[in-house]
Scaffold this active site. Structure first.
Site: not given
Length: 394
Positions: A304, A318-319, A323, A341, A343
């Site tokens: 993506y 590290n990302g 969010h 992440c 979510n």
């Protein structure tokens, strides 16, 4: 009768002269041209009693720029002191009330020549003088440093103090001595080197809420090692905000927010995919590093790119973010299926985003993936004992 008396007095006077002459003739005759022992030139001039000294000394080379210039006098008092640089610009300084010492009150420039002109009057009322020049160190390279948090920032209770240098530091111990942290309350903490160019200070425990922190990095004139010197001093003064801590146990699919130790909010969440360790949301204590109302996500490895999400709080380099992912609403609160992440539903993400401060701690447990030590914000991934070993102080 009168004449005889006059003759008698004259005779006495003559006798007195003869006696004086006889007495003075016992010693050697003085040399021609006068008396004394300097070849007829008179009594030699004695040097002034007052003696003026200076640090740096006259003719000194490579003088330090951060140490004050000091002019002193013994056996007298200073009446005039001037230290001038290029263009006859005077260096600011102060004469002590007792007149014995003059001390500069401003730093010197790198690679400059300075001139002394000082006078003092001694106890003998004679004037002594000091004249001459000295030169300061001329570094092979000057390096600038930056300080974070910035002035007047308000940050969370896990926020580290970070000093970053434009090039590698070799003499870490000397640099640490130039760094000072002051707080409203006593706070135990230590410096730790995360790389050759970055040293952070963190408290042993989270900061006390609502205190002010001042930091001084007195780096101008400091030898960083290898002929490299600090370019300038840097300072900052910031405030620690309220105590807010996020806690996520990944198998629970819930993100809890604590204020002052009490649970204030609980949001359903979806974390990193449990079945693929590399996609787990990592364990450890992180901090909110930045906030973006809209963030773009790209991960070609997982297919993506250019994906936009709202109300994003970065928690590592590290990302990983916390969010909004309304597109994943079916899994939120039920299944962990993200790429690492946290979510949240859009309304919950906005609620948390509005409450968050940069520097707030985010404590994650229950994962199979350890914290990413490669991140440059990893202060709380070390236990206290290990953190102290990262200091160069002896």
């Amino acid at each position: 009768m009168i004449e005889r008396r006059m003759v008698f007095k004259a005779a006495l006077a003559a006798g007195a002269v003869m006696v004086v002459a006889a007495c003075s003739s016992d010693g050697p005759a003085p040399p021609k041209g006068g008396s004394g022992d300097n070849g007829g030139q008179g009594t030699p001039e004695q040097p002034p009693l007052a003696k003026i000294t200076a640090e740096p000394a006259v003719d000194a080379k490579d003088a330090a720029v951060s140490a004050p210039v000091v002019v002193k006098v013994a056996e007298g008092k200073l009446t005039e002191v001037k230290v001038t640089g290029e263009g006859d610009k005077e260096v600011k300084g102060d004469l002590a009330a007792d007149g014995l010492t003059w001390t500069s009150s401003e730093v010197l420039g790198y690679g400059k020549t300075y001139t002394y002109a000082a006078k003092a009057t001694g106890a003998d009322n004679k004037v002594a003088e000091l004249k001459g020049t000295f030169t300061t160190i001329n570094p092979a390279k000057q390096v600038r440093a930056t300080l974070n948090p910035a002035d007047n920032a308000q940050v969370g209770v896990a926020m580290p103090i970070s000093v970053k240098f434009a090039s590698a530091v070799k003499d870490r111990a000397t640099v640490e001595k130039a760094l000072k942290v002051k707080t409203d309350k006593d706070v135990e903490g230590a410096w730790g080197w995360l790389s050759d160019t970055q040293v952070d200070w963190r408290p042993k425990e989270y900061w006390p809420a609502n205190i002010t922190v001042s930091v001084e990095a007195k780096l101008y004139g400091v030898d960083l090692g290898g002929g490299v010197y600090g370019k300038a001093d840097v300072t900052t003064k910031f405030k620690i905000g309220r105590n807010q801590v996020v806690k996520i146990n990944t198998p629970d699919h819930t993100m809890k927010v604590y204020r002052g130790g009490a649970e204030a909010k609980s949001y359903p969440c979806s974390n990193g995919l449990d079945s693929v360790t590399d996609r787990n949301t990592p364990n450890g204590t992180f901090i909110v590093m930045s906030k973006e109302a809209t963030a773009r996500f790209d991960n070609a490895r997982y297919g993506y790119t250019n994906v936009n999400k709202k109300w994003a709080c970065r928690i590592s380099n590290n990302g990983e973010f916390i969010h909004e992912n309304q597109d994943n609403a079916a899994a939120i609160g039920k299944t962990n299926n993200s790429h690492g992440c946290v979510n949240l539903l859009e309304s919950d993400a906005k609620s948390y985003y509005d409450s968050a401060l940069v520097g707030d701690p985010v404590e994650i447990t229950g994962s199979n993936l350890p914290g990413p030590i490669k991140s440059d914000v990893k202060d709380w991934l070390y236990d206290w004992k290990t953190w102290k070993t990262l200091s160069a102080a002896k």
